[in-house]
Each structure stands twice: as C-alpha cells, then as structure tokens.
Write an enzyme that holds these catalytic residues in place. Structure first.
Site, PDB file in Angstrom:
ATOM      1  N   HIS A 101      -1.067   3.233   0.203  1.00 32.23           N
ATOM      2  CA  HIS A 101      -2.374   3.359   0.852  1.00 32.23           C
ATOM      3  C   HIS A 101      -2.670   4.851   0.938  1.00 32.23           C
ATOM      4  O   HIS A 101      -1.729   5.648   1.082  1.00 32.23           O
ATOM      5  CB  HIS A 101      -2.377   2.840   2.290  1.00 32.23           C
ATOM      6  N   ASP A 104      -0.859   6.513   3.726  1.00 31.75           N
ATOM      7  CA  ASP A 104       0.616   6.559   3.658  1.00 31.75           C
ATOM      8  C   ASP A 104       1.048   7.914   3.122  1.00 31.75           C
ATOM      9  O   ASP A 104       2.165   8.357   3.379  1.00 31.75           O
ATOM     10  CB  ASP A 104       1.189   5.536   2.664  1.00 31.75           C
TER      11      ASP A 104
HETATM   12  C1  XLS Z   1      -0.402  -6.703   5.005  1.00 34.69           C
HETATM   13  C2  XLS Z   1      -0.494  -6.485   3.582  1.00 34.69           C
HETATM   14  C3  XLS Z   1      -0.624  -5.020   3.154  1.00 34.69           C
HETATM   15  C4  XLS Z   1      -1.135  -4.938   1.761  1.00 34.69           C
HETATM   16  C5  XLS Z   1      -1.694  -3.626   1.383  1.00 34.69           C
HETATM   17  O1  XLS Z   1      -0.065  -7.774   5.466  1.00 34.69           O
HETATM   18  O2  XLS Z   1       0.583  -7.099   2.962  1.00 34.69           O
HETATM   19  O3  XLS Z   1       0.583  -4.373   3.309  1.00 34.69           O
HETATM   20  O4  XLS Z   1      -0.144  -5.275   0.845  1.00 34.69           O
HETATM   21  O5  XLS Z   1      -2.737  -3.246   2.208  1.00 34.69           O
END
Ligand code: XLS
Ligand code: NI
Ligand code: NI
Length: 437
Positions: A101, A104
């Site tokens: 993200h 991140d």
């Molecule tokens: C949350 C999601 C998230 C996505 C990316 O439950 O799994 O981590 O994979 O935004």
C-alpha cells in the site's frame, strides 16, 4: 551493508527429514511438477504491511514485536530500513515479489504533497534494490481505509473532497506501481460498504465507486500500465456490509459498469471463508468467469469471525487451491502472503517460520494437486456425470437448438425419469485421501 537477520542464512530446500528450522521441507523451487518448475507455479510475494509493519497491536494490547529495524518509527530513515530489511528477508527466502500500500512504504504526512514527495523518494530507493536483486513488484494499492477522512468510505464517501483525496491516492499509487513495474493494481474496498441503511444511498455510492475505478483504468492505461486491475472481495470487516461481498458480487458489479475487461479477482482465502464460502469456491467462480487473477494466500480460523490473516498451514485447502489454479492454467498474478505472525510469535525467527510454513504448505498443495490431476479419476468422474448431454437430446440442449415444447415431448414420452446417478462424494473424498497419505 547492515544485516538485519544476522543469525539466519539463506533458506534452502532440505527435504522432509530435515530438522533444520530454517529449511524448506517441501518447497523445492527447481523441482519440476507437471512440466514446470515449482517456483514458476508458485510466484510468492511478501506483503509489505504485515511483514515489515505489523508488530502485534490488537484491540486489547500494543506491539509485541520490534519492527523498528534500528530506526525511529515514523521517519524516512525507518522507511529505508524497512526496504533494506525487506529485501534481505525476501532474498534469504527466495521470494521474488512484493506487494504494497502507498502508506506501507512511507509515513503519511499531514499534507498529501509531502506524502507524495516521500513516495517518490522511497520508490527511487526501492527501484535500486530491485535492480540489484531481481526482485519484482506483484501489485500496488492505495490504503483508503486507515486515515480518518475515509470514515464514510473512499469511493463511496459522502464528501466530494474526500473523494478527491481517494482519487489523488489512487493516482499516486498507480504512478508508483508503474514506476516499479508492478504486474497488478488492487482495489480492496475496506470502507466501501455501510453499517445502516438509515444513512446510506447504496446506488449513489456504488455509482461513485465505479466512477473512481473507471478513472483509475483511464489514467493507468494513459501512463502505460499494462497489467490487470483487481478487486479483492471481502464480505465484512471493517464494515458490516461490504459491497464487494464475494467474487460473484464483484464480477456482477464489474460487468454492470463495463469494467470487466480491465479487472480480475484477487482472491484471499480468509475473505472467502468469511463470506461463507470455501477458498476453492471463490477461485472456481473467478476462473469460470475468466477473472482469476491473483491470490492473497493466508488462512482464517473457523472459530473466529474475522480476518485473522494466518500463515497457511492447511494442506487440504492449499491442495484444493492449487487444483483450481492449475485447472485454470495458472495465475496472471501470484501468491501474496497477506498473513501475519500470531501476536505471541514476536521474533525475527518467527517471521521466517511464517513464510517457511506458508511456502511449504503451498508446495505440498501443488504436489498433491498434481497427483489428483495425474491420477485422473476425479476428472473421469465429472466427465461421466454430465455424459447424458452427449445423447441426441442432450446435444440439442447444449447447442440451444431446441424448444421447451420439444423437451416437454421428450419427457412425456419417457413418462418418468430415472435418477440421475450417484454424486459419489464419499468415493471421491476417499480418492483424495488415498493420494495424500
Ligand atoms: C484486508 C485486505 C488487505 C488487502 C490490501 O483484509 O486483505 O490487506 O489485501 O488492501
Ligand atoms: Ni488481502
Ligand atoms: Ni484480508
């Protein structure tokens, strides 16, 4: 160059008899399965957020693990240390991809212009590492759920200004994804949903989510993004009702808005089970619609009603996953470990054990799925099950070359129908067990 995981060497395949905790027991990257190297079947990815970010905070307690990597959290020095530690980690495990993200990668600033500047800086740094190591980007995404401005949603927000912030984040995350050569771009609709209909206009919100996605596709194609966009379905959490409930719902949405040519599914195992489906169900639904793109490889806990994001250990489930993936001709994306260590597994060693467990589990899944396919009895059974459609009347039905009247005449001439044949579930489940053990 500083070494972060000093006491851990490159993790190698040593076979099931090995007692070395830092070895693969089943994942043997060069081993050929069904004519392809294991590592080609299994393009694994590291999720930046969990592995380099999550440190154990839950609703009842704070961090248990140290993910500072020797720097002050919230600084660019820390962001860079995460890059260094992450690449060392991936190299030591032979992981060839990562997913991220926007936030991140860098600490989010109060001013979005500063956040964007930080993203430029860190992506230059990451790009250098990628060139040195050959590690690639699987997909990028924008976090449009953590910042308080998204409390009423991102694409689905009631605020036009907040909608613009969502657009700005998607634009920048696409820029960075393209810069890093990402294969995909994900929309996970964390806050795209609602708690109560009393304050919600669903039609309005869904139209706006589609508008945001359409602009993302237009912009992405304009800047040279050739990969797939993905929706990652999830039925709930954080919202009570999320619009991308499951693969069927998301695919219907994409078709309704004419987005189906540019999008595929990113299926997460834990989201499938939260929706009341099996992992393989979601994969099959995606595949039959030509939309199986990528996988978030993790597992939930059937006793807990939330996204526990555990490292996959369930070989049966991984086998059924790999069976679907092989039958679908592989993924255009990869297997992203959207998984985190349990809160009490708080050491650097545990980070490695999580990935070793996950990679070995999927290797076993692959080996077993290949056995099912090579054995052939499941395929044979399914083929026979539908074989009455090879008859004259069956062929007519399949070709669409008949009418309700003609079929009715056929039934009336038969007077009564024979039972359609056993479903054979226990026989088939027995075959699977005999191939596994
Ligand atoms: C949350 C999601 C998230 C996505 C990316 O439950 O799994 O981590 O994979 O935004
Ligand atoms: Ni996910
Ligand atoms: Ni999830």
């Amino acid at each position: 160059m500083k070494e972060y995981f000093e006491n851990i060497k490159k993790v190698e395949y040593e076979g099931r008899e090995s007692k070395n905790p830092f070895s693969f027991k089943f994942y043997n990257p060069e081993q050929i399965i069904l004519g392809k190297k294991m590592k080609e079947h299994l393009p694994f990815a590291m999720a930046w957020w969990h592995n380099l970010g999550a440190a154990g905070t839950d609703m009842f307690g704070r961090d248990t693990a140290d993910k500072s990597f020797g720097e002050k959290i919230g600084t660019m020095e820390h962001a860079k240390a995460k890059v260094d530690a992450g690449f060392e980690f991936m190299q030591k495990l032979g992981i060839e991809y990562f997913c991220f993200h926007d936030v991140d990668l860098v600490p989010e600033a109060d001013d979005i212009n500063e956040t964007n500047r930080r993203l430029d800086e860190i992506s230059d740094y990451i790009l250098e590492k990628m060139k040195l190591t050959g590690i690639k980007c699987l997909w990028g995404t924008a976090n449009m759920f953590s910042n308080p401005r998204y409390m009423n949603g991102a694409g689905s927000t009631n605020s036009a200004d907040v909608f613009c912030f969502a657009a700005a984040q998607v634009k920048k995350a696409l820029d960075i994804t393209v810069k890093l050569g990402g294969k995909g771009y994900v929309f996970w609709g964390g806050r795209e949903g609602y708690e109560t209909l009393l304050n919600t206009d669903i039609g309005f919100e869904q139209n706006n989510i589609a508008r945001l996605m359409k602009m993302a596709v237009e912009y992405g194609r304009k800047i040279g993004f050739k990969g797939d966009f993905y929706i990652e379905p999830k039925p709930k959490e954080p919202m009570k009702h999320q619009y991308d409930f499951d693969a069927s719902t998301a695919i219907g949405f994409l078709r309704q808005y004419g987005l189906d040519k540019d999008f595929k599914m990113n299926i997460e195992a834990n989201h499938a089970t939260l929706a009341g489906h099996t992992f393989e169900h979601e994969l099959r639904i995606s595949a039959v619609n030509g939309m199986l793109g990528s996988i978030d490889a993790n597992q939930g806990d059937y006793l807990l009603g939330w996204d526990t994001d555990q490292f996959p250990s369930d070989v049966y489930s991984a086998t059924m996953c790999m069976y679907e993936v092989i039958k679908a001709g592989g993924l255009t994306g990869g297997f992203n470990f959207d998984a985190k260590n349990r809160r009490a597994s708080n050491t650097y060693e545990d980070m490695f054990h999580g990935f070793i467990l996950g990679m070995d589990t999927f290797a076993l899944g692959l080996i077993n799925a290949a056995k099912i396919i090579e054995d052939g009895r499941i395929d044979e059974f399914v083929g026979k099950k539908y074989s009455s459609f090879n008859s004259e009347i069956g062929k007519k039905i399949l070709s669409g070359n008949t009418t309700l009247e003609e079929l009715s005449d056929h039934a009336c001439a038969l007077k009564s129908a024979e039972l359609p044949g056993s479903g054979g579930q226990e026989y088939l489940e027995g075959i699977i067990n005999s191939l596994f053990f």
